[in-house]
Design an enzyme around this catalytic site. Structure first.
Site, short mmCIF file in Angstrom:
data_model
loop_
_atom_site.label_atom_id
_atom_site.label_comp_id
_atom_site.label_asym_id
_atom_site.label_seq_id
_atom_site.Cartn_x
_atom_site.Cartn_y
_atom_site.Cartn_z
N ARG A 1 -22.58 9.04 2.78
CA ARG A 1 -23.55 7.95 2.58
C ARG A 1 -24.99 8.46 2.65
O ARG A 1 -25.86 7.95 1.95
CB ARG A 1 -23.36 6.88 3.65
N LYS B 1 -0.80 -5.92 3.57
CA LYS B 1 -0.53 -7.36 3.63
C LYS B 1 -1.18 -8.16 2.50
O LYS B 1 -2.28 -7.86 2.07
CB LYS B 1 -1.06 -7.91 4.95
N GLY C 1 -11.66 1.61 2.25
CA GLY C 1 -11.45 2.73 3.18
C GLY C 1 -10.16 3.50 2.94
O GLY C 1 -10.17 4.73 2.75
N GLY D 1 -16.06 -3.44 3.20
CA GLY D 1 -16.13 -4.90 3.09
C GLY D 1 -16.86 -5.37 1.85
O GLY D 1 -16.44 -6.31 1.19
P1 AMP Z 1 -4.79 -2.14 3.57
O1 AMP Z 1 -5.70 -1.79 4.71
O2 AMP Z 1 -4.40 -3.58 3.51
O3 AMP Z 1 -5.27 -1.59 2.25
O4 AMP Z 1 -3.41 -1.42 3.91
C1 AMP Z 1 -3.28 -0.05 3.96
C2 AMP Z 1 -2.07 0.28 4.79
O5 AMP Z 1 -0.91 -0.26 4.17
C3 AMP Z 1 -1.84 1.75 4.91
O6 AMP Z 1 -1.99 2.10 6.27
C4 AMP Z 1 -0.39 1.93 4.46
O7 AMP Z 1 0.34 2.79 5.29
C5 AMP Z 1 0.17 0.53 4.56
N1 AMP Z 1 1.31 0.36 3.64
C6 AMP Z 1 1.31 0.52 2.32
N2 AMP Z 1 2.54 0.31 1.82
C7 AMP Z 1 3.36 -0.01 2.85
C8 AMP Z 1 4.74 -0.35 2.96
N3 AMP Z 1 5.53 -0.39 1.89
N4 AMP Z 1 5.22 -0.63 4.19
C9 AMP Z 1 4.39 -0.59 5.27
N5 AMP Z 1 3.08 -0.28 5.22
C10 AMP Z 1 2.56 0.01 4.03
#
Ligand code: AMP
Length: 399
Positions: free
Chosen positions: A37, A200, A357, A380
């Protein structure tokens, strides 16, 4: 970008230029561990100095919650900035309730020096977007530039209110980021494909609902794909899944159908029985999942399907890994697609924009950060931009 003033639109000669930057960099044991940054501020700093102006940096650091707290002082960062730009840099002790002493120090300052003010969040008015604090901040300079896209999703005194008090514009890093994002989603070359992954659905509902109205194809991967598969009546065993969001998933599907956006879900998945690196695994078609295991990555057939969809697109926008990429070998799908998108970009066939991130970490693991058209390090702010929300720090710069 015509909505904003850029560096070229100002006469900086003899002027003190307040630049909102993001010095909220990762630090371990008092040392900056990633100065990306800071390095990206180089072009703005040198432009101001070469044109006879004096940069005065405004930034937050951490969450001191409106109180003076030495633990969050920006004094430590002076050396990192000095090393990055090879320019004299001085820290200015700042009482944000009464800036007269800070102003005297700046008045007595030297041309060609970069001044760093104390953490803007040492005063409660910063996060409250307080008008009086913004007036005091503005009294320290002649021109205001915002060069911190990563802080632009917040309406704070140093990102929003201040912009109405001085001639204001975007610094080079902000301008570069906004024009890259414009090519990604604002006025992209069509067709556009979006890839959204991550753990999620619940954290990305707004984002999915916005994307289906803007892109021609949406690839859903990662843990969140399981919720969509479940919503279609597919049994996904012990995979991460937000069963209570099945209705939301169906609503997003319907919205996509109305907007002619194709939703591409995994057709096979890499299944393991433990959530850990090196866990024994096997690939199953989603219709024939092993009920005792969990899908931790997309399978080879899904990878080929996603590559085929990328072939049909002129623009890619990507947020979120396709699997649990931190745990080898479950990063295989994410890395394969990252390499493929990088190759299409290098071949001149694709404009690729990615951010967030975990996504930056995944692309770094695949060693393709420099092969994408643009990778945003803003967390964000990048997500809110993907959600289609106006960013207060950007809106405030509009003429
Ligand atoms: P996010 O912060 O919502 O972008 O989520 C990223 C996280 O999702 C990472 O730490 C990944 O390890 C987790 N992730 C991705 N695919 C899966 C999966 N099939 N099962 C569990 N965790 C997952």
């Amino acid at each position: 970008m015509s909505d904003f003033k850029k560096l070229e639109d100002f006469d900086f000669n003899g002027k003190r230029v307040l630049v909102r930057v993001d010095l909220n960099v990762p630090v371990a044991d008092g040392k900056v561990t990633d100065n990306t940054r800071i390095v990206r501020l180089g072009p703005t700093m040198s432009h101001i100095i070469e044109h006879g102006g004096t940069p005065v940096l405004l930034s937050h650091f951490g969450r001191p919650k409106g109180k003076v707290n030495p633990e969050f002082s920006l004094r430590f960062i002076v050396n990192t900035i000095k090393n990055a730009f090879g320019q004299p840099v001085e820290f200015v002790e700042t009482d944000w309730s009464d800036v007269s002493a800070a102003k005297s120090k700046l008045d007595a300052g030297a041309k060609g020096t970069i001044y760093v003010m104390e953490n803007t969040r040492f005063h409660p008015g910063e996060e409250a977007n307080d008008d009086e604090l913004a007036t005091r901040m503005a009294s320290l300079g002649d021109i205001y530039l915002n060069d911190a896209f990563s802080a632009a999703h917040r309406a704070h005194a140093s990102t929003a209110a201040i912009a109405h008090k001085l001639p204001s514009g975007a610094g080079r890093a902000m301008e570069t980021e906004l024009s890259a994002l414009q090519k990604g989603l604002g006025q992209p070359q069509k067709p556009v494909i979006a890839i959204v992954g991550g753990a999620k659905v619940s954290t990305k509902i707004d984002l999915l609902e916005n994307l289906v109205t803007k892109v021609e194809a949406l690839v859903i991967g990662g843990g969140m794909a399981n919720t969509f598969l479940h919503a279609q009546g597919i049994d996904i065993g012990k995979s991460l899944c937000e069963k209570d969001l099945a209705e939301t998933a169906r609503r997003i599907y319907d919205k996509a159908a109305d907007a002619n956006c194709a939703i591409i879900l995994p057709i096979d998945g890499v299944v393991a029985w433990h959530f850990e690196a090196g866990a024994p695994n096997r690939t199953y078609g989603v219709e024939a999942m092993d009920q005792t295991g969990m899908m931790l990555d997309v399978g080879d057939r899904s990878i080929e399907r996603i590559k085929g969809a990328i072939d049909e697109a002129k623009t890619l926008i990507w947020n979120g890994p396709l699997g649990a990429f931190e745990l080898d070998p479950f990063g295989k799908g994410t890395i394969a697609i990252a390499h493929y998108a990088a190759k299409r970009t290098n071949d001149g066939k694709l404009v690729s924009v990615a951010g967030g991130g975990d996504t930056v970490a995944a692309l770094a693991k695949a060693k393709v950060v420099n092969d994408f058209s643009y990778v945003s390090t803003a967390g964000g702010a990048f997500l809110e931009w993907m959600e289609g929300k106006p960013l207060p720090g950007v809106e405030a710069l509009k003429n």
